[in-house]
Design a protein around this motif. Structure first.
Motif, PDB file in Angstrom:
ATOM      1  N   ILE A 134       0.832  -1.206   0.000  1.00  0.00           N
ATOM      2  CA  ILE A 134       0.000   0.000   0.000  1.00  0.00           C
ATOM      3  C   ILE A 134       0.867   1.256   0.000  1.00  0.00           C
ATOM      4  CG2 ILE A 134      -1.631   1.337   1.391  1.00  0.00           C
ATOM      5  CD1 ILE A 134      -2.805  -1.372   2.325  1.00  0.00           C
ATOM      6  N   ILE A 135       1.909   1.256   0.814  1.00  0.00           N
ATOM      7  CA  ILE A 135       2.773   2.434   0.936  1.00  0.00           C
ATOM      8  C   ILE A 135       3.416   2.787  -0.402  1.00  0.00           C
ATOM      9  CG2 ILE A 135       4.909   3.274   2.010  1.00  0.00           C
ATOM     10  CD1 ILE A 135       4.061   1.666   4.522  1.00  0.00           C
ATOM     11  N   ARG A 136       3.766   1.784  -1.181  1.00  0.00           N
ATOM     12  CA  ARG A 136       4.393   2.059  -2.480  1.00  0.00           C
ATOM     13  C   ARG A 136       3.487   2.867  -3.399  1.00  0.00           C
ATOM     14  NH1 ARG A 136       7.091  -3.090  -1.719  1.00  0.00           N
ATOM     15  NH2 ARG A 136       5.293  -4.230  -2.553  1.00  0.00           N
ATOM     16  N   THR A 137       2.182   2.744  -3.230  1.00  0.00           N
ATOM     17  CA  THR A 137       1.264   3.516  -4.084  1.00  0.00           C
ATOM     18  C   THR A 137       1.307   5.002  -3.739  1.00  0.00           C
ATOM     19  OG1 THR A 137      -0.684   3.286  -2.622  1.00  0.00           O
ATOM     20  CG2 THR A 137      -0.261   1.508  -4.191  1.00  0.00           C
ATOM     21  N   TRP A 138       1.811   5.353  -2.577  1.00  0.00           N
ATOM     22  CA  TRP A 138       1.860   6.752  -2.164  1.00  0.00           C
ATOM     23  C   TRP A 138       2.958   7.530  -2.884  1.00  0.00           C
ATOM     24  CZ3 TRP A 138       1.790   5.696   3.845  1.00  0.00           C
ATOM     25  CH2 TRP A 138       0.540   5.159   4.201  1.00  0.00           C
ATOM     26  N   THR A 139       3.887   6.854  -3.532  1.00  0.00           N
ATOM     27  CA  THR A 139       5.013   7.556  -4.157  1.00  0.00           C
ATOM     28  C   THR A 139       4.565   8.479  -5.283  1.00  0.00           C
ATOM     29  OG1 THR A 139       5.435   5.723  -5.691  1.00  0.00           O
ATOM     30  CG2 THR A 139       6.599   5.669  -3.570  1.00  0.00           C
ATOM     31  N   SER A 140       3.361   8.282  -5.790  1.00  0.00           N
ATOM     32  CA  SER A 140       2.832   9.173  -6.830  1.00  0.00           C
ATOM     33  C   SER A 140       1.667  10.002  -6.310  1.00  0.00           C
ATOM     34  CB  SER A 140       2.384   8.362  -8.054  1.00  0.00           C
ATOM     35  OG  SER A 140       1.396   7.406  -7.693  1.00  0.00           O
ATOM     36  N   GLN A 144       2.677  16.163  -1.105  1.00  0.00           N
ATOM     37  CA  GLN A 144       4.077  15.892  -0.774  1.00  0.00           C
ATOM     38  C   GLN A 144       4.229  15.266   0.605  1.00  0.00           C
ATOM     39  OE1 GLN A 144       6.634  19.284  -0.007  1.00  0.00           O
ATOM     40  NE2 GLN A 144       4.872  20.629   0.289  1.00  0.00           N
ATOM     41  N   HIS A 145       3.328  15.550   1.527  1.00  0.00           N
ATOM     42  CA  HIS A 145       3.419  14.982   2.864  1.00  0.00           C
ATOM     43  C   HIS A 145       3.185  13.469   2.836  1.00  0.00           C
ATOM     44  CE1 HIS A 145       3.581  18.934   4.795  1.00  0.00           C
ATOM     45  NE2 HIS A 145       2.646  19.310   3.951  1.00  0.00           N
ATOM     46  N   VAL A 146       2.295  13.032   1.975  1.00  0.00           N
ATOM     47  CA  VAL A 146       2.034  11.598   1.852  1.00  0.00           C
ATOM     48  C   VAL A 146       3.214  10.915   1.162  1.00  0.00           C
ATOM     49  CG1 VAL A 146       0.463   9.852   0.945  1.00  0.00           C
ATOM     50  CG2 VAL A 146      -0.442  12.021   1.812  1.00  0.00           C
ATOM     51  N   ARG A 147       3.756  11.556   0.139  1.00  0.00           N
ATOM     52  CA  ARG A 147       4.935  10.978  -0.524  1.00  0.00           C
ATOM     53  C   ARG A 147       6.093  10.866   0.474  1.00  0.00           C
ATOM     54  NH1 ARG A 147       3.713  14.943  -4.266  1.00  0.00           N
ATOM     55  NH2 ARG A 147       5.789  15.920  -4.204  1.00  0.00           N
ATOM     56  N   MET A 181      11.058   8.019  -5.955  1.00  0.00           N
ATOM     57  CA  MET A 181      11.007   9.404  -5.475  1.00  0.00           C
ATOM     58  C   MET A 181      12.366  10.088  -5.359  1.00  0.00           C
ATOM     59  SD  MET A 181       7.957   9.401  -2.638  1.00  0.00           S
ATOM     60  CE  MET A 181       8.947   8.569  -1.395  1.00  0.00           C
ATOM     61  N   HIS A 182      13.439   9.464  -5.853  1.00  0.00           N
ATOM     62  CA  HIS A 182      14.752  10.097  -5.681  1.00  0.00           C
ATOM     63  C   HIS A 182      14.868  11.405  -6.469  1.00  0.00           C
ATOM     64  CE1 HIS A 182      15.518   7.974  -9.502  1.00  0.00           C
ATOM     65  NE2 HIS A 182      16.448   8.888  -9.706  1.00  0.00           N
ATOM     66  N   ASN A 183      13.999  11.577  -7.444  1.00  0.00           N
ATOM     67  CA  ASN A 183      14.004  12.811  -8.224  1.00  0.00           C
ATOM     68  C   ASN A 183      12.691  13.584  -8.046  1.00  0.00           C
ATOM     69  OD1 ASN A 183      15.328  14.616  -9.974  1.00  0.00           O
ATOM     70  ND2 ASN A 183      14.288  13.765 -11.758  1.00  0.00           N
ATOM     71  N   ASP A 184      12.095  13.443  -6.874  1.00  0.00           N
ATOM     72  CA  ASP A 184      10.833  14.124  -6.577  1.00  0.00           C
ATOM     73  C   ASP A 184      11.011  15.639  -6.729  1.00  0.00           C
ATOM     74  OD1 ASP A 184       8.070  13.381  -5.003  1.00  0.00           O
ATOM     75  OD2 ASP A 184       8.763  15.398  -4.485  1.00  0.00           O
ATOM     76  N   PRO A 185       9.978  16.352  -7.192  1.00  0.00           N
ATOM     77  CA  PRO A 185      10.111  17.805  -7.375  1.00  0.00           C
ATOM     78  C   PRO A 185      10.268  18.582  -6.072  1.00  0.00           C
ATOM     79  CG  PRO A 185       7.855  17.092  -7.803  1.00  0.00           C
ATOM     80  CD  PRO A 185       8.691  15.862  -7.689  1.00  0.00           C
ATOM     81  N   VAL A 193      14.254  10.905   1.227  1.00  0.00           N
ATOM     82  CA  VAL A 193      14.848   9.816   0.444  1.00  0.00           C
ATOM     83  C   VAL A 193      16.347   9.723   0.728  1.00  0.00           C
ATOM     84  CG1 VAL A 193      15.385   9.028  -1.904  1.00  0.00           C
ATOM     85  CG2 VAL A 193      13.094   9.901  -1.360  1.00  0.00           C
ATOM     86  N   ALA A 194      17.014  10.863   0.793  1.00  0.00           N
ATOM     87  CA  ALA A 194      18.452  10.871   1.082  1.00  0.00           C
ATOM     88  C   ALA A 194      18.733  10.327   2.475  1.00  0.00           C
ATOM     89  CB  ALA A 194      19.011  12.285   0.938  1.00  0.00           C
ATOM     90  N   ASN A 195      17.947  10.743   3.459  1.00  0.00           N
ATOM     91  CA  ASN A 195      18.147  10.258   4.825  1.00  0.00           C
ATOM     92  C   ASN A 195      17.861   8.762   4.931  1.00  0.00           C
ATOM     93  OD1 ASN A 195      18.891  12.765   5.811  1.00  0.00           O
ATOM     94  ND2 ASN A 195      16.828  13.336   6.395  1.00  0.00           N
TER      95      ASN A 195
END
Length: 361
Positions: A134-140, A144-147, A181-185, A193-195
């Motif tokens: 389910i969490i993977r669907t949040w990447t789109s 931004q808070h959900v992502r 999400m490594h290139n999220d706007p 993602v970096a952390n």
């Protein structure tokens, strides 16, 4: 930080929920606010969450009440940490997959008001594969808070949060989230993602290096920023693969005139130091200059921590004077002890020089 959830916040929580669902007896929640004073923030959260669980009794009742509460803009801030914990407790208590899935959806709805990253951990511990699907669907997700929740909530070493052993044992489980999400706007999301990736580097460095290399090939500014921050721990450790990815090739350098303004530091105080860095090779060099402080521990032994100082580029034979200041003060995250400390320089992962100094409390 304990006072972020105090009697005032609990009274406001009571008022919001009592207005949204007047049929529920909310007095226990109000009473919980009077039992917070000696407790930490985590302890206060548990007391209020327990009161919410007792008042609501079931997950469907909690989900309905909290969703109705979202209609009120005042339903926000640290009052929501116990709300998210109560929802998870009741969902797990029910044992129903439908409640488990809806609890994840509810956390996503609540996270724009206050991050749900702490409460989500217990769902991950209970059914990691189901939760991650389910969490993977949040990447789109458009919010931004959900992502960010998708990345932050699944970090291996999330501060303040319970550990999820399955994520440590199988670090590849969260890679689809990070890849997406490594290139999220939004830098807010990319920082998470970096952390997260930096966390993975502590126990899966090869996986992190392989992943960072893939991201770097995209050449986008967002990916470049994430890779640099994701590799910071490996760079400090002098990992050759991380250094190479960031363009820090082995170099011939020398350190001279390493000195401190004073050989004694009294807390609170700082150590001011300087040195001369020379590229002794015959080609230009890009240099990651760090320094390690060897702290005295309560036992009298020492433990080191590496800090960033500078990134410099020197022509063949070029020298440059560098200076730094390192603060010493008691903090909740580090307790200082009196004794002889030391500082070492690190250039492209290689240690140079040693400076000893005395710290008094």
């Amino acid at each position: 930080m304990d006072d972020m959830l105090g009697p005032g916040e609990v009274r406001e929580l009571h008022d919001v929920l009592a207005s949204a669902v007047p049929s529920v007896q909310w007095e226990a929640v109000l009473a919980a606010g009077e039992r917070l004073e000696p407790l930490s923030l985590r302890g206060r959260t548990d007391v209020v969450a327990d009161a919410l669980v007792d008042a609501l009794g079931s997950y469907p009742a909690a989900a309905s009440a909290f969703r109705m509460g979202l209609a009120n803009p005042a339903f926000t801030g640290w009052m929501l940490w116990p709300v998210t914990e109560a929802a998870v407790t009741l969902a797990l208590r029910s044992g129903e997959d439908e409640d488990f899935d809806d609890a994840l959806a509810l956390l996503a709805e609540l996270t724009p008001r206050l991050t749900s990253e702490f409460a989500i951990r217990r769902l991950l511990r209970e059914q990691p594969e189901r939760a991650l699907e389910i969490i993977r669907t949040w990447t789109s997700h458009p919010d931004q808070h959900v992502r960010r929740l998708a990345s932050e909530g699944t970090r291996t070493y999330l501060p303040w949060a319970v550990r999820v052993p399955q994520l440590t044992a199988r670090p590849e489980l969260t890679l689809p989230i990070l890849d997406a999400m490594h290139n999220d706007p939004e830098v807010y999301v990319r920082r998470s993602v970096a952390n997260h990736t930096n966390d993975l580097a502590r126990h899966a460095p090869d996986l992190v290096l392989e992943t960072a290399a893939r991201w770097q090939q995209t050449g986008t500014p967002g990916s470049t920023w994430v890779v640099r921050h994701a590799l910071r721990t490996l760079i400090k450790k002098g990992n050759p693969g991380a250094l190479e990815l960031m363009g820090f090739a082995p170099a011939q350098v020398s350190i001279s005139d390493l000195h401190a303004e004073s050989e004694k530091v009294a807390l609170p105080g700082e150590l001011a130091f300087g040195f001369l860095l020379t590229n002794t090779g015959d080609v230009p060099a890009k240099l990651a200059v760090d320094y390690a402080v060897h702290y005295v521990k309560a036992s009298g032994s020492t433990a080191e921590k590496v800090f960033k100082l500078a990134t410099v580029e020197l022509s063949a034979g070029e020298s440059r004077k560098l200076t730094g200041r390192h603060a010493f003060r008691q903090m909740t995250t580090r307790r200082h002890y009196a004794g002889v400390h030391a500082l070492e320089l690190q250039v492209n992962g290689v240690r140079h020089g040693r400076l000893e100094f005395d710290v008094s409390i």
